[in-house]
Enzyme design. Structure first.
Site, PDB file in Angstrom:
ATOM      1  N   CYS A 177      32.072  49.035  43.071  1.00 10.00           N
ATOM      2  CA  CYS A 177      31.399  48.037  43.913  1.00 10.00           C
ATOM      3  C   CYS A 177      30.522  47.056  43.148  1.00 10.00           C
ATOM      4  O   CYS A 177      30.747  45.857  43.201  1.00 10.00           O
ATOM      5  CB  CYS A 177      30.575  48.741  44.977  1.00 10.00           C
ATOM      6  SG  CYS A 177      31.618  49.572  46.188  1.00 10.00           S
TER       7      CYS A 177
HETATM    8  C1  UDX Z   1      37.213  50.468  49.060  1.00  6.28           C
HETATM    9  C2  UDX Z   1      37.262  49.146  49.831  1.00  6.28           C
HETATM   10  O1  UDX Z   1      38.444  49.008  50.514  1.00  6.28           O
HETATM   11  C3  UDX Z   1      36.954  48.013  48.939  1.00  6.28           C
HETATM   12  O2  UDX Z   1      37.036  46.807  49.602  1.00  6.28           O
HETATM   13  C4  UDX Z   1      35.561  48.245  48.497  1.00  6.28           C
HETATM   14  O3  UDX Z   1      35.066  47.154  47.780  1.00  6.28           O
HETATM   15  C5  UDX Z   1      35.523  49.486  47.650  1.00  6.28           C
HETATM   16  O4  UDX Z   1      35.989  50.562  48.348  1.00  6.28           O
HETATM   17  P1  UDX Z   1      38.695  52.191  47.988  1.00  6.28           P
HETATM   18  O5  UDX Z   1      38.570  52.998  49.212  1.00  6.28           O
HETATM   19  O6  UDX Z   1      37.981  52.654  46.791  1.00  6.28           O
HETATM   20  O7  UDX Z   1      38.258  50.700  48.289  1.00  6.28           O
HETATM   21  O8  UDX Z   1      40.203  51.837  47.726  1.00  6.28           O
HETATM   22  P2  UDX Z   1      41.336  52.588  46.958  1.00  6.28           P
HETATM   23  O9  UDX Z   1      40.817  53.834  46.380  1.00  6.28           O
HETATM   24  O10 UDX Z   1      41.994  51.546  46.155  1.00  6.28           O
HETATM   25  O11 UDX Z   1      42.301  53.065  48.125  1.00  6.28           O
HETATM   26  C6  UDX Z   1      43.062  52.268  48.911  1.00  6.28           C
HETATM   27  C7  UDX Z   1      44.125  53.133  49.611  1.00  6.28           C
HETATM   28  O12 UDX Z   1      44.866  52.290  50.465  1.00  6.28           O
HETATM   29  C8  UDX Z   1      45.114  53.811  48.680  1.00  6.28           C
HETATM   30  O13 UDX Z   1      45.257  55.158  49.032  1.00  6.28           O
HETATM   31  C9  UDX Z   1      46.421  53.044  48.915  1.00  6.28           C
HETATM   32  O14 UDX Z   1      47.566  53.851  48.756  1.00  6.28           O
HETATM   33  C10 UDX Z   1      46.240  52.558  50.327  1.00  6.28           C
HETATM   34  N1  UDX Z   1      46.963  51.340  50.638  1.00  6.28           N
HETATM   35  C11 UDX Z   1      46.813  50.245  49.864  1.00  6.28           C
HETATM   36  C12 UDX Z   1      47.778  51.274  51.758  1.00  6.28           C
HETATM   37  O15 UDX Z   1      47.938  52.256  52.473  1.00  6.28           O
HETATM   38  N2  UDX Z   1      48.410  50.110  52.057  1.00  6.28           N
HETATM   39  C13 UDX Z   1      48.293  49.002  51.286  1.00  6.28           C
HETATM   40  O16 UDX Z   1      48.901  47.976  51.580  1.00  6.28           O
HETATM   41  C14 UDX Z   1      47.471  49.073  50.148  1.00  6.28           C
HETATM   42  C1  UDX Z   2      26.812  51.196  45.436  1.00  8.03           C
HETATM   43  C2  UDX Z   2      25.647  51.092  46.441  1.00  8.03           C
HETATM   44  O1  UDX Z   2      24.597  51.962  46.044  1.00  8.03           O
HETATM   45  C3  UDX Z   2      26.120  51.436  47.823  1.00  8.03           C
HETATM   46  O2  UDX Z   2      25.062  51.268  48.741  1.00  8.03           O
HETATM   47  C4  UDX Z   2      27.282  50.509  48.170  1.00  8.03           C
HETATM   48  O3  UDX Z   2      27.788  50.774  49.437  1.00  8.03           O
HETATM   49  C5  UDX Z   2      28.378  50.646  47.138  1.00  8.03           C
HETATM   50  O4  UDX Z   2      27.858  50.389  45.848  1.00  8.03           O
HETATM   51  P1  UDX Z   2      27.974  53.195  44.121  1.00  8.03           P
HETATM   52  O5  UDX Z   2      28.783  52.137  43.426  1.00  8.03           O
HETATM   53  O6  UDX Z   2      28.672  54.396  44.664  1.00  8.03           O
HETATM   54  O7  UDX Z   2      27.193  52.562  45.348  1.00  8.03           O
HETATM   55  O8  UDX Z   2      26.901  53.749  43.099  1.00  8.03           O
HETATM   56  P2  UDX Z   2      25.375  53.498  42.710  1.00  8.03           P
HETATM   57  O9  UDX Z   2      24.630  54.758  42.911  1.00  8.03           O
HETATM   58  O10 UDX Z   2      24.847  52.282  43.351  1.00  8.03           O
HETATM   59  O11 UDX Z   2      25.489  53.294  41.126  1.00  8.03           O
HETATM   60  C6  UDX Z   2      26.172  52.182  40.559  1.00  8.03           C
HETATM   61  C7  UDX Z   2      26.006  52.154  39.055  1.00  8.03           C
HETATM   62  O12 UDX Z   2      24.689  51.726  38.704  1.00  8.03           O
HETATM   63  C8  UDX Z   2      26.219  53.494  38.340  1.00  8.03           C
HETATM   64  O13 UDX Z   2      27.043  53.265  37.207  1.00  8.03           O
HETATM   65  C9  UDX Z   2      24.820  53.884  37.922  1.00  8.03           C
HETATM   66  O14 UDX Z   2      24.821  54.677  36.764  1.00  8.03           O
HETATM   67  C10 UDX Z   2      24.172  52.533  37.688  1.00  8.03           C
HETATM   68  N1  UDX Z   2      22.696  52.529  37.799  1.00  8.03           N
HETATM   69  C11 UDX Z   2      22.088  52.868  38.960  1.00  8.03           C
HETATM   70  C12 UDX Z   2      21.914  52.134  36.722  1.00  8.03           C
HETATM   71  O15 UDX Z   2      22.440  51.797  35.659  1.00  8.03           O
HETATM   72  N2  UDX Z   2      20.544  52.100  36.865  1.00  8.03           N
HETATM   73  C13 UDX Z   2      19.925  52.420  38.003  1.00  8.03           C
HETATM   74  O16 UDX Z   2      18.689  52.369  38.056  1.00  8.03           O
HETATM   75  C14 UDX Z   2      20.717  52.834  39.095  1.00  8.03           C
END
Ligand code: UDX
Ligand code: UDX
Length: 443
Positions: A277
């Site tokens: 993200c």
């Molecule tokens: C999510 C959100 O969708 C993304 O926008 C956000 O920024 C981060 O988290 P994530 O759940 O991590 O993404 O996606 P991913 O792990 O890539 O999984 C997507 C799934 O959708 C896969 O299992 C894939 O097989 C499926 N898929 C993808 C479909 O079923 N149909 C499609 O056309 C494309």
């Molecule tokens: C993030 C947001 O926290 C969440 O609310 C949103 O929906 C998706 O994106 P996530 O990506 O799962 O979640 O992880 P997060 O805990 O935010 O950590 C992101 C990265 O930042 C990690 O690599 C972590 O190590 C790093 N981080 C975090 C730092 O380097 N310093 C910090 O102080 C905190």
């Protein structure tokens, strides 16, 4: 309510399992037949605390999976799109979102009665209005706002705590193209009760809320890293203590409150942020701004600072080993953060890349994510393992990238050695007096 969810990645699967737990009847849809089969036997394809238990409890009752998207749409009242939206460097890739959208639209053509389509994937502001809605109208031959509704409902799940975040959300953001769309979407969240703050708005604002949230967190991390780098260059400054001093201000704590607010956990210097993200969302927002001639210098700098942190971390080894050729380095932590098997954008990879380029001998250690890391960084020079003790025992330098709980024993393992290796704390997660040869970001 009967709900279908397209995509069973981190977001789709957690959403599906939790909405089933909350009492809805959920059908998860994925194009990947292996995922579908795994889910129907209650096996989670991803590692996420609490997910296995939810699947065990709900699969076969209120939760099932299928590869048949059209059938799932026809059998439900609302469909969430939760497929991935990867960033290709210029723009977020909407191929999967629009592919799913078209198939949903084609199914709607055959469906009598109202249906709500909700975008859950992270998409840049305007996407739901200008891409998803027209694609649905085209594929269905129907009219948005009349025959079907369109909503945008961003996720705020933190990996590793995603199930908890979904079951006990800090907020629910409801974006809708009209009052009916918002109304139906808010019914999905009826089981949550009035104590969870809700914000109802249009789809563009909902989309922006997600980017605003992640960009702020990323900016805070880069802010801390920028100060850490200056502090280290000036000498005699410990950035961890600097930030502790900052956190004590009334702006963070109020006048008399005990403890520190959660936001301070985003003001830690380290080897940089990763994950699916923060890096992607900030990049996508900057690129989106550029398209409408709004440059975003603050967020650009946020990314630039993040890019150099892996190098700054390797530099801490080079303070002791001018030449890295033949130096045995154990890289501890490959997941982008603890309690997840997700390695997307993990700072471990640029760190390992540089170590290899400079001739170091790299052992990569993670308790959970070795399999994923091998796929993401398939370099035969790296020895991948989950064996922590032996890796620390053989290393000239140990570098912590991800502060897994399992690594708490590392200082003890180091103390057991006759000639202790250098210890580089890329997360400032350890007491700097816990080992004899300590280096940390921002120190
Ligand atoms: C999510 C959100 O969708 C993304 O926008 C956000 O920024 C981060 O988290 P994530 O759940 O991590 O993404 O996606 P991913 O792990 O890539 O999984 C997507 C799934 O959708 C896969 O299992 C894939 O097989 C499926 N898929 C993808 C479909 O079923 N149909 C499609 O056309 C494309
Ligand atoms: C993030 C947001 O926290 C969440 O609310 C949103 O929906 C998706 O994106 P996530 O990506 O799962 O979640 O992880 P997060 O805990 O935010 O950590 C992101 C990265 O930042 C990690 O690599 C972590 O190590 C790093 N981080 C975090 C730092 O380097 N310093 C910090 O102080 C905190």
């Amino acid at each position: 309510m009967k709900i279908s969810i397209i995509g069973t990645g981190y977001v789709g699967l957690v959403t599906g399992a939790c909405l089933a737990e909350k009492g809805h009847e959920v059908i998860c849809v994925d194009m990947n037949p292996e995922r579908v089969a795994a889910l129907n036997s209650a096996k989670s394809p991803i590692y996420e605390e609490g997910l296995d238990a939810l699947l065990a409890k709900n699969v076969g009752k209120r939760l099932r999976a299928t590869a048949d998207l059209a059938a799932a749409v026809l059998a439900t009242d609302a469909t969430f799109i939760a497929v991935g939206t990867p960033f290709d460097g210029k723009t977020i890739d909407l191929t999967a979102v629009l592919g799913a959208t078209r198939e949903i639209g084609e199914a709607l053509r055959k469906k009598p009665g109202y249906h709500l389509v909700v975008v859950k994937s992270t998409v840049v502001p305007g996407t739901t209005d200008t891409h998803v809605l027209p694609a649905l109208e085209r594929a269905s031959g129907k009219k948005a706002g009349v025959d079907f509704g369109v909503g945008m409902n961003p996720e705020f799940l933190s990996e590793g705590e995603a199930v908890h975040d979904f079951m006990f959300p800090d907020r629910i953001v409801i974006g809708g193209i009209d009052a009916r769309s918002s109304q139906v979407l808010s019914e999905v969240y009826l089981p949550y009760g009035p104590e969870v703050p809700r914000l109802t708005t249009n789809t563009r604002t909902a989309e922006m809320i997600k980017y605003a949230s992640n960009s702020l967190l990323a900016a805070l991390i880069s802010f801390s890293n920028e100060l850490a780098n200056l502090g280290a260059a000036l000498g005699g400054i410990d950035t961890t203590e600097v930030m502790r001093g900052v956190h004590l201000s009334q702006y963070f704590r109020g006048r008399n409150e005990e403890g520190l607010p959660p936001i301070t956990s985003f003001l830690k210097a380290g080897c940089g942020f990763g994950g699916s993200c923060l890096p992607k969302d900030v990049s996508a927002l900057v690129a989106h701004g550029h398209k409408v001639a709004v440059e975003m210098p603050l967020l650009k700098a946020t990314l630039e600072i993040n890019k150099v942190q892996p190098r700054n971390t390797v530099d801490l080894i080079k303070k002791h080993h001018k030449n890295l050729r033949g130096v045995k380095v154990a890289v501890l932590g490959l997941a982008f953060k603890p309690e997840t098997s997700d390695v997307r954008e993990s700072p471990a990879f640029p760190i390992m890349q540089q170590l290899l380029e400079e001739g170091a001998i790299v052992t990569a250690v993670d308790p959970v994510a070795v399999h994923e890391a091998k796929k993401a960084f398939p370099d035969s020079r790296v020895r991948y393992t989950d064996a922590l003790a032996s890796s620390v025992a053989e290393a000239d330098a140990v570098i912590v990238v991800t502060p897994w709980k399992q690594f708490d024993q590392v200082p003890e393992l180091i103390r057991q050695r006759a000639t202790p290796p250098l210890f580089v704390d890329g997360r400032r997660a350890f007491d700097k007096s816990s080992v004899s040869r300590y280096e940390g970001i921002g120190l």
